[in-house]
Write an enzyme that holds these catalytic residues in place. Structure first.
Site, PDB file in Angstrom:
ATOM      1  N   ILE A 123       0.835  -1.195   0.000  1.00 36.04           N
ATOM      2  CA  ILE A 123       0.000   0.000   0.000  1.00 36.04           C
ATOM      3  C   ILE A 123       0.873   1.251   0.000  1.00 36.04           C
ATOM      4  O   ILE A 123       0.591   2.219  -0.711  1.00 36.04           O
ATOM      5  CB  ILE A 123      -0.954  -0.002   1.211  1.00 36.04           C
ATOM      6  CG1 ILE A 123      -1.948  -1.160   1.101  1.00 36.04           C
ATOM      7  CG2 ILE A 123      -1.713   1.324   1.305  1.00 36.04           C
ATOM      8  CD1 ILE A 123      -2.852  -1.316   2.308  1.00 36.04           C
ATOM      9  N   SER A 176      -7.086  -0.019  10.054  1.00 36.17           N
ATOM     10  CA  SER A 176      -7.436  -1.286   9.403  1.00 36.17           C
ATOM     11  C   SER A 176      -8.916  -1.541   9.645  1.00 36.17           C
ATOM     12  O   SER A 176      -9.494  -1.091  10.645  1.00 36.17           O
ATOM     13  CB  SER A 176      -6.612  -2.435   9.981  1.00 36.17           C
ATOM     14  OG  SER A 176      -7.162  -3.689   9.620  1.00 36.17           O
ATOM     15  N   TYR A 216      -3.200  -6.716  17.318  1.00 36.93           N
ATOM     16  CA  TYR A 216      -3.134  -5.854  16.135  1.00 36.93           C
ATOM     17  C   TYR A 216      -4.430  -5.067  15.978  1.00 36.93           C
ATOM     18  O   TYR A 216      -4.401  -3.858  15.693  1.00 36.93           O
ATOM     19  CB  TYR A 216      -2.873  -6.716  14.903  1.00 36.93           C
ATOM     20  CG  TYR A 216      -2.895  -5.966  13.595  1.00 36.93           C
ATOM     21  CD1 TYR A 216      -1.778  -5.252  13.171  1.00 36.93           C
ATOM     22  CD2 TYR A 216      -4.023  -5.977  12.779  1.00 36.93           C
ATOM     23  CE1 TYR A 216      -1.783  -4.569  11.967  1.00 36.93           C
ATOM     24  CE2 TYR A 216      -4.033  -5.292  11.575  1.00 36.93           C
ATOM     25  CZ  TYR A 216      -2.927  -4.594  11.170  1.00 36.93           C
ATOM     26  OH  TYR A 216      -2.943  -3.913   9.977  1.00 36.93           O
ATOM     27  N   LYS A 273      -4.922  -0.889  15.903  1.00 40.37           N
ATOM     28  CA  LYS A 273      -5.540  -0.156  14.804  1.00 40.37           C
ATOM     29  C   LYS A 273      -6.782   0.608  15.266  1.00 40.37           C
ATOM     30  O   LYS A 273      -7.121   1.654  14.696  1.00 40.37           O
ATOM     31  CB  LYS A 273      -5.881  -1.112  13.663  1.00 40.37           C
ATOM     32  CG  LYS A 273      -4.634  -1.648  12.955  1.00 40.37           C
ATOM     33  CD  LYS A 273      -3.762  -0.500  12.426  1.00 40.37           C
ATOM     34  CE  LYS A 273      -2.547  -0.954  11.672  1.00 40.37           C
ATOM     35  NZ  LYS A 273      -1.737   0.155  11.122  1.00 40.37           N
ATOM     36  N   THR A 287      -2.222  -8.137  -0.177  1.00 42.27           N
ATOM     37  CA  THR A 287      -0.828  -8.012   0.237  1.00 42.27           C
ATOM     38  C   THR A 287      -0.487  -9.245   1.067  1.00 42.27           C
ATOM     39  O   THR A 287      -1.368  -9.945   1.576  1.00 42.27           O
ATOM     40  CB  THR A 287      -0.590  -6.760   1.102  1.00 42.27           C
ATOM     41  OG1 THR A 287      -1.288  -6.916   2.352  1.00 42.27           O
ATOM     42  CG2 THR A 287      -1.094  -5.505   0.403  1.00 42.27           C
TER      43      THR A 287
END
Length: 316
Positions: A83, A208, A221, A225, A256
């Site tokens: 990105i 995210s 995670y 975010k 990705t």
């Protein structure tokens, strides 16, 4: 205006004009050319007013010409991969000098080889954003080009552990929060003296979709975010008096290596398709146009927003 063919005669069409506005609403059925001429003549005053008003709307506002990110403006893009690479290319194509970074020098070298090979204005340096000395080097690299920084785009993120929130060790927590949350704030504090006097500077943080729709195996995670959403709101308030806007890109499932844990999971993917109607995995380029817009004068009245690029809306 719409047309409807008369039943039984495919060659005839009834056209109904609906004119509204200054003269009220006047429906009319037009079945021939002479009817059309009569209708246009009878409503000529309305059309004249409409056209005059349209010209006034176009000419009465003395707006400066639209411009994109300029050649004299510098962008720090924290990531040379995926990105971050797509965003860097888009911003450079729009005219900015872009400084890319990655914690691996080979990633920086590969990105510069491609983008400079396309004739774009780029420079870069290795930077582990969790390390203060690396952030210093990144800032120095950016300032060497033009002595200022206009935009900061923080794409870097880590997730060293796939598992539950409570299963994350203290080391995992420290690494995730250090890179994903602390580093953008600390880097921006270093750049603030170089951005606040420029006028119209912009910061784009990256969260995210997991902040809104957590995936159970990405526990810590997801939390980091979600913290970026709060950081965006808080910084937008703090920096508004300095004419610095802060917004947030919220990528969905993007193709990705980082996202494979989600889009290669059939249960998770089928859930997104079934509940949210998502049709495809996103591409890094799907995110780049939004970031370029948020850095442009066209977004000068937008700050504190978190915008999802996900193929669906995660909001209520």
């Amino acid at each position: 205006m719409y047309g409807e063919k008369c039943k039984g005669d495919s060659q005839k069409t009834t056209v109904i004009f609906l004119v509204w506005g200054w003269g009220g609403t006047q429906p009319a059925q037009v079945k021939s050319a002479s009817d059309l001429l009569k209708f246009l003549f009878s409503t000529r005053k309305i059309w004249r007013q409409f056209l005059n008003h349209t010209v006034e709307l176009n000419l009465s506002h003395d707006q400066p010409p639209r411009r994109r990110v300029g050649r004299d403006e510098a962008v720090i893009a924290i990531s040379a991969l995926r990105i971050g690479f797509a965003i860097s290319r888009h911003l450079a194509q729009d005219g900015a000098h872009v400084v890319v970074s990655s914690r691996k020098q080979q990633n920086v070298d590969q990105a510069l080889a491609v983008l400079q090979g396309e004739g774009l204005s780029m420079s870069g340096t290795m930077c582990h954003v969790g390390k203060a000395e690396d952030r210093d080097q990144l800032v120095a690299t950016a300032l060497r080009h033009s002595g200022n920084v206009d935009f900061l785009v923080c794409v870097a993120g880590v997730n060293p552990y796939v598992g539950s929130t409570l299963g994350s060790s203290e080391e995992v927590w420290d690494k995730i929060l250090n890179v994903n949350v602390k580093a953008p704030a600390l880097l921006l504090s270093q750049l603030l003296p170089h951005m606040e006097n420029r006028g119209g500077s912009s910061v784009v943080l990256v969260s995210s979709i997991g902040a809104y729709l957590p995936e159970a195996r990405l526990g810590a995670y997801n939390v980091s975010k979600a913290a970026i959403l709060g950081l965006t709101k808080t910084l937008s308030l703090e920096l508004a008096p300095k004419d610095i806007r802060v917004n947030c890109l919220v990528p969905g499932v993007i193709d990705t290596a980082f996202s494979k844990v989600t889009f290669e999971d059939p249960d998770f993917w089928n859930h997104l398709k079934g509940c949210h109607g998502i049709q495809r995995v996103g591409q890094p380029e799907d995110c780049s146009g939004l970031v370029s817009f948020l850095c442009s004068p066209d977004a000068s009245y937008i700050t504190g927003e978190s915008i999802a690029v996900a193929g669906f809306s995660p909001h209520l």
